[in-house]
Design an enzyme around this catalytic site. Structure first.
Site, PDB file in Angstrom:
ATOM      1  N   ASP A  65       0.696  -1.092  -0.163  1.00  0.00           N
ATOM      2  CA  ASP A  65      -0.202  -0.049   0.010  1.00  0.00           C
ATOM      3  C   ASP A  65       0.849   1.214   0.019  1.00  0.00           C
ATOM      4  OD1 ASP A  65      -3.229   0.674   0.594  1.00  0.00           O
ATOM      5  OD2 ASP A  65      -1.746   1.915   1.621  1.00  0.00           O
ATOM      6  N   ASN A  73      -0.945  13.139  -4.769  1.00  0.00           N
ATOM      7  CA  ASN A  73      -2.054  13.673  -5.948  1.00  0.00           C
ATOM      8  C   ASN A  73      -2.390  15.172  -5.834  1.00  0.00           C
ATOM      9  OD1 ASN A  73      -2.438  11.570  -7.730  1.00  0.00           O
ATOM     10  ND2 ASN A  73      -4.112  10.630  -6.324  1.00  0.00           N
ATOM     11  N   HIS A  78      -2.430  14.492 -10.456  1.00  0.00           N
ATOM     12  CA  HIS A  78      -2.725  13.056 -10.685  1.00  0.00           C
ATOM     13  C   HIS A  78      -1.834  12.347 -11.761  1.00  0.00           C
ATOM     14  CE1 HIS A  78      -6.465  12.616  -8.319  1.00  0.00           C
ATOM     15  NE2 HIS A  78      -6.869  13.829  -8.728  1.00  0.00           N
ATOM     16  N   ASP A  82      -0.189   9.021 -10.967  1.00  0.00           N
ATOM     17  CA  ASP A  82      -0.186   7.869 -12.034  1.00  0.00           C
ATOM     18  C   ASP A  82       1.083   7.210 -12.265  1.00  0.00           C
ATOM     19  OD1 ASP A  82      -3.070   8.091 -11.955  1.00  0.00           O
ATOM     20  OD2 ASP A  82      -2.946   8.881 -14.139  1.00  0.00           O
ATOM     21  N   ASP A 108      -4.317   2.638  -4.888  1.00  0.00           N
ATOM     22  CA  ASP A 108      -2.792   2.420  -4.456  1.00  0.00           C
ATOM     23  C   ASP A 108      -2.494   1.107  -3.801  1.00  0.00           C
ATOM     24  OD1 ASP A 108      -4.182   3.416  -2.320  1.00  0.00           O
ATOM     25  OD2 ASP A 108      -2.555   4.551  -1.460  1.00  0.00           O
TER      26      ASP A 108
END
Length: 215
Positions: A65, A73, A78, A82, A108
């Site tokens: 995680d 973000n 974003h 990504d 995530d």
């Protein structure tokens, strides 16, 4: 004879059409089992492959995680998030190798099953934790974070299925995240997961009001 040839000639395009259609279906199915952002297996594809690997007593399940992903973000956009997810996926897949399987479960959160041939998987995860913390290539070095790992040996819980092992790895991962330990192995005690099979506060538990303090 002419009638037979005529029938075969008429059937040719139909057979060719079915072949193309079957090929398209197979490709569509493969695509559906791959995450479009990272290229890893989706939950369905991961579950299918992982369930086969768990027949091997040397199998180990790990849950990963990304720490503070929301902050990445929020602070960098974003596109940066990504890119960080793709880098995490690439590195995880590399360390899992062809003998194992890695998947993106959503957001995530990633999972993998590896075969511990030499009994050194704890060392592997220690190295992997450091690798996953490196900045993503091509991004501002400031855009990076750590990844918490929780893992469990299938042999420690004989008869337990993938879902149960993922819950144990999930709890170990949460303990690693809360203690900032990076990596934690699941214990042999009972699970503290919710009735729905996820720890309280995790996505999909229906108890997100008490979600974890560290995202």
């Amino acid at each position: 004879m002419n009638t037979l040839l005529t029938a075969l000639a008429a059937a040719g395009p139909i057979a060719a059409g079915w072949s193309v259609h079957s090929l398209w279906l197979r490709r569509s199915l493969r695509s559906a089992r791959r995450d479009p952002l990272t290229g890893l297996h989706t939950r369905d594809g991961f579950t299918r492959r992982a369930s086969v690997l768990l027949k091997d007593p040397r199998a180990v399940v790990v849950l990963a995680d990304v720490d503070r992903f929301k902050q990445v973000n929020d602070n960098y956009g974003h596109a940066a998030g990504d890119a960080l997810l793709r880098a995490t996926a690439d590195r995880l897949a590399h360390y899992v190798g062809r003998a194992g399987v890695a998947g993106r479960l959503g957001g995530d959160e990633f999972a993998a099953v590896v075969i511990d041939n030499h009994g050194t998987v704890s060392d592997l995860f220690a190295v992997l934790h450091g690798v996953l913390a490196r900045p993503a290539e091509g991004l501002d070095p400031a855009v990076h974070t750590t990844v918490s790992l929780g893992w469990v040996r299938a042999a420690d819980h004989p008869g337990e299925d993938l879902s149960g092992l993922l819950r144990r790895a999930d709890e170990a991962m949460y303990a690693a995240k809360q203690g900032r330990a990076g990596v934690r192995r699941a214990g042999l005690g009972r699970l503290f997961a919710t009735w729905s099979g996820r720890r309280a506060g995790r996505r999909g538990t229906g108890a997100e009001a008490g979600s974890r303090a560290v995202a």
